[in-house]
Design an enzyme around this catalytic site. Structure first.
Site, PDB file in Angstrom:
ATOM      1  N   TRP A   1       0.854  -1.195   0.000  1.00 45.79           N
ATOM      2  CA  TRP A   1       0.000   0.000   0.000  1.00 45.79           C
ATOM      3  C   TRP A   1       0.887   1.241   0.000  1.00 45.79           C
ATOM      4  CZ3 TRP A   1      -4.530  -1.693  -1.184  1.00 45.79           C
ATOM      5  CH2 TRP A   1      -5.014  -2.892  -0.662  1.00 45.79           C
TER       6      TRP A   1
ATOM      7  N   TRP B   1      -7.624  -1.495   1.973  1.00 50.72           N
ATOM      8  CA  TRP B   1      -9.069  -1.709   2.126  1.00 50.72           C
ATOM      9  C   TRP B   1      -9.514  -1.517   3.562  1.00 50.72           C
ATOM     10  CZ3 TRP B   1     -10.571  -5.698   5.385  1.00 50.72           C
ATOM     11  CH2 TRP B   1      -9.628  -6.690   5.654  1.00 50.72           C
TER      12      TRP B   1
END
Ligand code: FAD
Length: 492
Positions: free
Chosen positions: A309, A362
């Site tokens: 990420w 997420w």
């Protein structure tokens, strides 16, 4: 001799009709009705802000309904086991009834409550009442849980039909006077600023509102549901999710009403089949969480734990505020903030944008939805976020990266949804509204749009972001095989 009272502990079953635990309590003795807000027991998942608004309204509706039977809802805040034990002693209750929940923290709480009350001689009775099929009842041929939706839904549709709904019970009040317990003392309603001011115009929490919503949906939208359900500009879906989450109506009621209508009206058949399939996604998510309690925190496919990420806090903030420069994403995020919900298609587009265009985890999106959705549901939220991320049990393939412009054009063809929630773009023509940066300067000026001033420039270039996402996904072992078998850390 008068029967001793029975406590009904309301949880996510805030209804009278088709509530097996309440029906059994009413048959056993006079009923004491209690709701306990226990944030500490919920660990990392105390009820989010928008859901608290809903809960407050729903408890008031329940209290009004109970009052017709001469029963007052006792609302308390704190340690559930201690509160229920003290209440049982205070009113001399013989038994405690409640409806089963599936969230890991709720399951643990049930265990603590059972031990505490049984130790004091109070019988504890747990009933199923929130799902069509209990997790133990739907198993693969080898006896394990399903990890893929299609065979799961086939198994559900082949299983004995869910039981028919029960009528609302007739209840007798208890003579004992129990002090305290006002709903207002739970402190659920938002303070200042009142960000939920617009919610009342959208929703009618409580059992009556839920039944009215179901009646309305079945009467008006079911026949077109299959075709129109992906259109956020139309009122084509049921909007029952918060009612189902809080148990203001049972899935059995929805199932049997839908099937009965389809049996009499062939125009409704196809819509009914699709609608039931969506209800089964709710079941699938609940079953997954019951088998895999780490679902809200950990990727179902362990390889995804090392996903690179790289999105920034500023990008996350722009997404949360509906200021990404992509109109369909911004419309969805603003719909969420102003109404407490977001259309399912737009949830998928907005989630894909956060995860794949911005490369923000997420888990950040899951947490934001948890706080801002009135239908926030631990199982459906976690399973859906993991589905979009590609890390879930039956996930979208990694290369499915929604293009927010083509998605907008396809599902909001006239731009009506964007116009409603992004008013600064409302004067742009339908053909151009989903990509304002491509609009000729004269047209922008005529519509009163100044990019970078009245509406943001896109915060990323989708084509470049897509390429970067594919590189990032390439680093995850197993992501290229959507059917890769995964090491499941199942609860035994
Ligand atoms: P309808 O289309 O009328 O469907 C009927 C019912 O089926 C819904 O009320 C819901 O209970 C169930 N359902 C429909 N789609 C799904 C689905 N994909 N997964 C599980 N159940 C479904 N739903 C929640 O209830 N709570 C959540 O916290 C939640 N978070 C989500 C997060 C993301 C990223 C995504 C993509 C989806 C999420 N969903 C969640 C699923 C879905 O978006 C909502 O259930 C749906 O939008 C509710 O609108 P509706 O009641 O009009 O649905």
């Amino acid at each position: 001799m008068a029967k001793p009272p029975v406590i009904h502990w309301f949880r996510q079953d805030l209804r009278f009709a088709d509530n097996p635990a309440l029906t059994a309590a009413a048959a056993a003795g006079p009923v004491i009705a209690v709701y306990v807000l226990d944030d500490a027991a919920a660990g990392d998942w105390p009820i989010g802000g928008a859901s608290r608004w809903w809960l407050e309204r729903s408890l008031r509706a329940l209290d009004r309904r109970l009052a017709h039977s001469g029963i007052g809802l006792i609302a308390r805040k704190g340690d559930t086991a201690a509160i229920l034990t003290a209440l049982a002693a205070e009113c001399g209750a013989a038994a405690l009834h409640f409806t089963r929940c599936y969230e890991p923290h709720a399951v643990a709480l049930e265990g603590r409550v059972k031990s505490a009350l049984e130790a004091r001689g109070v019988a504890v009775r747990r009933y199923a009442g929130s799902l069509l099929f209990e997790p133990e009842s739907i198993r693969t041929g080898s006896g394990g849980p399903f990890k893929v939706f299609t065979p799961f839904s086939r198994a559900c549709l082949g299983a004995p039909e869910p039981r028919r709904p029960l009528p609302a019970p007739v209840m007798a009040p208890c003579d004992a006077v129990i002090a305290g317990g006002a709903i207002s003392a739970l402190g659920l309603y938002p303070g200042q600023p009142d960000w939920a001011a617009g919610f009342d115009a959208q929703w009618r929490p409580g059992e009556e509102g839920a039944m009215a919503r179901l009646d309305d949906f079945l009467a008006s939208a079911l026949p077109a549901y299959r075709n129109d359900r992906d259109r956020p500009d139309l009122a084509a879906t049921s909007r029952l999710s918060p009612h189902l989450h809080f148990g203001e109506l049972s899935p059995n009621t929805v199932w049997h009403r839908t099937r009965a209508l389809a049996a009499h009206d062939p125009r409704a058949e196809s819509g009914a089949e699709k609608f039931i399939a969506e209800l089964l996604w709710r079941e699938f998510s609940a079953h997954l969480l019951a088998q895999f309690p780490a679902l809200p925190e950990q990727p179902f496919r362990p390889d995804f734990a090392a996903f690179p990420w790289s999105g920034s806090a500023a990008q996350l903030r722009a997404w949360q505020r509906g200021l990404t420069g992509y109109p369909i994403v911004d419309a969805g995020m603003r719909e969420l903030w102003s109404t407490g919900t977001m259309h399912n298609r737009v949830r998928m587009i907005a989630a894909s944008f956060l995860i794949k265009d911005l490369l923000v985890s997420w888990r950040q999106g899951e947490a934001w939805f948890w706080d801002t959705l009135v239908d926030a549901d631990l199982a459906s939220n976690a399973a859906s976020w993991q589905w979009v991320a590609g890390s879930g049990a039956d996930a979208a393939p990694y290369f499915r990266i929604f293009n927010p412009v083509t998605q907008g054009r396809k599902f909001d063809p006239d731009g009506a949804y964007v116009r409603r929630f992004v008013p600064e773009l409302s004067r742009l023509p339908a053909a151009l509204i989903h990509a304002p940066w491509e609009v000729p300067p004269m047209v922008l000026a005529a519509a009163g749009v100044r990019l970078g001033e009245t509406y943001p420039q896109p915060i990323v270039d989708h084509a470049k972001a897509r390429a970067a996402a594919l590189v990032a996904y390439g680093t995850v072992k197993g992501s290229r095989n959507a059917d890769a078998s995964c090491a499941l850390r199942l609860r035994s």
